[in-house]
Write an enzyme that holds these catalytic residues in place. Sequence first.
Site, PDB file in Angstrom:
ATOM      1  CE  LYS A  35      -0.062  -0.400   4.962  1.00 20.04           C
ATOM      2  NZ  LYS A  35      -0.729  -0.980   6.125  1.00 20.04           N
ATOM      3  CE1 TYR A 262      13.118  31.807   2.996  1.00 18.11           C
ATOM      4  CE2 TYR A 262      13.158  29.412   2.816  1.00 18.11           C
ATOM      5  CZ  TYR A 262      13.002  30.663   2.239  1.00 18.11           C
ATOM      6  OH  TYR A 262      12.720  30.758   0.900  1.00 18.11           O
TER       7      TYR A 262
HETATM    8  C1  LIG Z   1       0.117  -1.907   6.683  1.00 17.44           C
HETATM    9  C2  LIG Z   1      -0.426  -3.152   7.270  1.00 17.44           C
HETATM   10  C3  LIG Z   1       0.418  -4.210   7.634  1.00 17.44           C
HETATM   11  C4  LIG Z   1       1.925  -4.119   7.567  1.00 17.44           C
HETATM   12  O1  LIG Z   1       2.435  -3.499   8.720  1.00 17.44           O
HETATM   13  P1  LIG Z   1       4.000  -3.313   8.932  1.00 17.44           P
HETATM   14  O2  LIG Z   1       4.107  -2.758  10.304  1.00 17.44           O
HETATM   15  O3  LIG Z   1       4.464  -2.353   7.901  1.00 17.44           O
HETATM   16  O4  LIG Z   1       4.615  -4.650   8.782  1.00 17.44           O
HETATM   17  C5  LIG Z   1      -0.173  -5.376   8.067  1.00 17.44           C
HETATM   18  N1  LIG Z   1      -1.513  -5.489   8.171  1.00 17.44           N
HETATM   19  C6  LIG Z   1      -2.347  -4.485   7.862  1.00 17.44           C
HETATM   20  C7  LIG Z   1      -3.814  -4.667   8.001  1.00 17.44           C
HETATM   21  C8  LIG Z   1      -1.834  -3.278   7.416  1.00 17.44           C
HETATM   22  O5  LIG Z   1      -2.669  -2.288   7.105  1.00 17.44           O
END
Ligand SMILES: *Cc1c(COP(=O)(O)O)cnc(C)c1O
Length: 364
Positions: A35, A262
């Site tokens: 994702k 800045y």
């Molecule tokens: C993003 C996500 C993961 C992965 O988590 P990590 O901490 O990056 O390993 C696993 N399960 C769900 C439902 C997620 O949304």
Amino acid sequence: MARTLKAIIDSAALKHNFAKVREFCPHQKIIAMIKANGYGHGMINVAKTLSDADGFGVACLEEAVQCRAAGISQRIFVMGGFYEAKTELPEILRLNLDLILHQEEQVINLIRFLNTVQNKNTLLPLKVWIKLNTGMNRLGFKPQHFAPVLHCLSQHPLLQIEGFMTHFANADKDNDPLTPQQIEIFFKTVQGLPGVKSLANSAGIMAWSTAHGDWVRPGIMLYGISPLQNRHGAMEGLKPIMSLTSTLIAIQEAKKGEIVGYGGRYVCPTDRRIGVVAAGYGDGYPRVAPDGTPVLLNGRRVPLVGQVSMDMIMIDLSSQPAAKVGDPVLLWGPGLPVEEVAAVVGTSAYELLTRLTTRVPLIW
Ligand SMILES: *Cc1c(COP(=O)(O)O)cnc(C)c1O
């Protein structure tokens, strides 16, 4: 010449990290979480590199559509389920996605939708997973609400319940008391039911072997980052896969008492040579980075000085009098863990990676 800031992605390191997941979980199936554009690394390239994964996890339908359009044929799990039945469910069926259901309106709207489709639809049954809220209080059904949901879904001839999921709130913490409770509640709730069980994110995979279940869902560890507090990937045998690199684009001689950047946050305590680096908050480098945030210049640490600008940061060259325009700068990557930069800045490696902007070319 093009701007020198780039994120160089090491696909061999990504494969190495995937192999590490297999070492932790030799008997489980692996959903590689891709994702948010593969945690900022380029979702499609991540998926294509991890062709051995049993499936890919995305947040929403839009991400799954991109994957299928790019020819990704493995199972794709839509973690957030759907938002609008009428528009999204036909796509979810057409693309043969695994749908995670986490709240009541989704169940009601899904059943309503199915009552309108043809039984003969060859894309059916739809594969669904039920998400349980075992203590994080984000997504999922509370255990006491689970039975009616299960009943309603399992009765339906056009649905196939694939399995059950939950997600941990604190699995990154040593000796956390909530995680064992979540594990217990989950297994108690789904005990004896057909269907596979999926609990573990990266921290669950690495630190809670009783939570491995049937399918694991690694995200951050694939990208070479330790999910565990006060650790970094190399300590766990993971390899960072992103090198955020740039160069020195200018050098200034600033006198004692003069300011840099800045707002004049940094005042030179003595005469200083100041290096200007092409990387700023317009690229996703954190604007809140304080004076002293480390960067590697010619492979050696130097401190950031002054307020981060949109396109540039400044660094103190005192320790490298021979530094010159064009010298390489690493903002994070091998030798400078993004976990460390995140800690100095007061955020997480997850956030630093996912908020790189589209101006930064991803070079695989
Ligand atoms: C993003 C996500 C993961 C992965 O988590 P990590 O901490 O990056 O390993 C696993 N399960 C769900 C439902 C997620 O949304």
